[in-house]
Design an enzyme around this catalytic site. Structure first.
Site, PDB file in Angstrom:
ATOM      1  N   VAL A  19       0.930  -1.056  -0.008  1.00 45.73           N
ATOM      2  CA  VAL A  19      -0.111  -0.143   0.160  1.00 45.73           C
ATOM      3  C   VAL A  19       0.891   1.603  -0.329  1.00 45.73           C
ATOM      4  CG1 VAL A  19      -1.959  -0.980   0.499  1.00 45.73           C
ATOM      5  CG2 VAL A  19      -0.362  -0.154   2.608  1.00 45.73           C
ATOM      6  N   SER A  20       0.250   2.166  -0.376  1.00 45.57           N
ATOM      7  CA  SER A  20       1.273   3.425  -0.391  1.00 45.57           C
ATOM      8  C   SER A  20       1.353   4.755   0.362  1.00 45.57           C
ATOM      9  CB  SER A  20       0.752   4.475  -1.931  1.00 45.57           C
ATOM     10  OG  SER A  20       0.479   3.555  -3.152  1.00 45.57           O
ATOM     11  N   THR A  21       0.543   4.266   1.864  1.00 41.20           N
ATOM     12  CA  THR A  21      -0.154   4.585   2.919  1.00 41.20           C
ATOM     13  C   THR A  21       0.082   3.791   4.163  1.00 41.20           C
ATOM     14  OG1 THR A  21      -1.732   5.556   3.135  1.00 41.20           O
ATOM     15  CG2 THR A  21      -0.928   6.802   1.837  1.00 41.20           C
TER      16      THR A  21
END
Length: 514
Positions: A19-21
């Site tokens: 995931v990016s965050t």
């Protein structure tokens, strides 16, 4: 004869999700949905999924800084000789950086692992490699653009007077109808910091070590070491941080110091006093081995050499005995023990004699009242003068900025920037002083009550107080350390101004005029 069946070997697969965050990891379902899609893909291909390696936003573009990716590579190393298919949900989960994309492809190739992606078909052709590189470059472009946009938004918000980083100790983020995300004091931690910062500014805490011990004594204050201690550099960081005075800045983004919208814990003048104390470093550091058993250690000096006496327990035949001693090499009184009861008993007599009579306290109240009224008359004139100085500083700032724009010499530019920063801080302090309201009538009674409480019974406060309170009494009552002579008596004590004035009136047998 029947047709012989061809036995196909089962293909082993590994799944990588990212995931990016961190928010997606904690509150979203990004990792779960990616894993589900990859498992569906593996099932359709007849692959046997052995392991799933998830990652959150840590590591940025460098895959070697991602725990999940490092774990997958280590797993492949441990299974040398066995062929694997590594499945990704999206090519952007692989690497959003051209350089690291190529390196990661090489790492998998060296381990004999085949890469498959749900929305991209890898081809070992010149055209396939070209398209793959273009898509990786597009991912890198999007990442850099997002980073730039986030930085621009954060910079603009700091310029408007808002804190955009992690909430510092003593603050927490709250949602405000007008300001949206805004810092607010986090009690009781904020209250401890108010006392610590103010105490260091006015001399109650004479060193950073004393501030550290004070905060460590508060059970609610966050500690960063297993033994309940706070790292010394964190104390320095707290003392230097202008956010506690209500100001924000971001030097790495060239955002200079400016007034913030959050509630300050101290005034800017107090913050500047703290910076001055830190820069001067003239105040003696507190003992690291302080002991409540010897509250006068470090305060009473030897009359022969002038150095501070120390205190310790000595073992007798049947029990331990408390003594004060001078341990200065070459002093005629070195190592000569003075019973704690004798030295502290003499101090008790001195402190008791400082307690004035009711007649003197009434006289002090009348004196303080006259002084208060006189001070009020000057307060308005001082406030007008601070306003004038602030306007003059503002005018000087504009002139310096004009000079800065016209100057090309790097040395001159640096000198002007330093002067601008200093002048801005002076202006902040002047504006703050000019904005302070004049004290009301009831303020005198409030202030005098606290002062008289100490002046009327310093011995009682000392006797019943903690070690920190006792040290405060010593500093408030005496301007210099006490001297103890070989004859077992104290020299003439030098008291602070309030006790000196009251003692003078007592010696003169003054009568209060009603």
């Amino acid at each position: 004869m029947g047709v012989p069946q061809i036995r196909t070997e089962e293909v082993s697969a590994l799944i990588y999700c990212r995931v990016s965050t961190t928010k997606q990891k904690l509150t979203g379902s990004g990792l779960d949905s990616q894993e589900y899609r990859c498992r569906q893909y593996a099932e359709s291909k007849g692959y046997n999924v052995e392991m799933v390696f998830p990652d959150d936003a840590s590591g940025g573009g460098d895959f070697l800084k991602r725990p999940g990716m490092c774990g997958m590579l280590a797993y492949l190393d441990a299974q040398r000789g066995k062929d694997y298919v590594v499945i990704f949900d999206d090519l952007k989960r692989f690497a959003r950086d051209v350089e690291f994309h190529i390196k990661l492809r090489r790492e998998f190739a060296n381990r004999g692992a085949k890469i498959e992606c749900l929305n991209f078909a890898f081809e070992d052709t010149p055209e396939g490699k070209f398209i793959e590189t273009i898509i990786a470059a597009q991912g890198e472009l999007e990442r850099d653009q997002n980073r730039r946009q986030v930085k621009q938004k954060m910079t603009a918000r700091v310029e408007k007077g808002y804190w955009v980083f992690h909430a510092p100790t003593g603050y927490k983020f709250t949602t405000d109808r007008i300001h949206r995300k805004l810092l607010a004091p986090d009690e009781p931690i904020a209250d401890y910091l108010r006392e610590a910062l103010t105490g260091y500014a006015d001399g109650r805490f004479r060193s950073q070590a004393e501030v550290q011990r004070f905060l460590e004594s508060k059970p609610d204050f966050p500690k960063d070491l297993p033994n309940g201690k706070i790292r010394a550099w964190k104390i320095t960081k707290i003392l230097k941080n202008p956010i506690y005075a209500g100001y924000v800045q971001a030097k790495k983004w060239n955002v200079s110091l400016r007034r913030g919208h959050h509630e300050p814990l101290i005034s800017f003048a107090t913050h500047e006093k703290i910076q001055k104390n830190l820069a001067e470093g003239a105040r003696g550091p507190a003992r690291a081995d302080f002991s409540e058993d010897f509250p006068l250690r470090g305060f009473v000096t030897c009359s022969e050499c002038g150095n501070h006496m120390t205190g310790a327990w000595s073992k007798g035949k049947y029990k331990y005995y408390a003594y004060y001693r001078c341990m200065t090499r070459g002093c005629s009184q070195k190592s000569k023990s003075i019973a704690r009861a004798k030295l502290e008993g003499g101090f008790e007599d001195i402190l008791k004699r400082l307690q004035p009579s009711k007649r003197l306290l009434d006289l002090a109240i009348a004196m303080f009242s006259d002084a208060w009224n006189s001070r009020l008359e000057l307060a308005q004139a001082e406030r007008d003068e601070w306003r004038r100085q602030a306007e003059a500083a503002d005018k000087s700032l504009l002139e310096l900025i004009d000079r800065l724009v016209e100057t090309k010499n790097p040395t001159v530019v640096k000198a002007i920037e330093t002067k601008i920063e200093k002048l801005e801080r002076e202006k902040f302090a002047l504006v703050e002083k000019a904005a302070e309201p004049l004290p009301n009538v009831g303020k005198f009674e409030e202030c005098i009550e606290l002062s008289l409480r100490f002046l009327s019974r310093p011995w009682d406060i000392y006797k019943n107080g903690s070690y920190a309170v006792r040290q405060t009494v010593l500093r408030l009552a005496f301007s210099d350390p006490l001297t103890f002579t070989p004859e077992g008596v104290y020299g003439t004590p030098k008291t602070t101004l309030p006790f000196k004035v009251l003692g003078h009136f007592d010696n003169q047998k003054c009568e209060m005029v009603l």
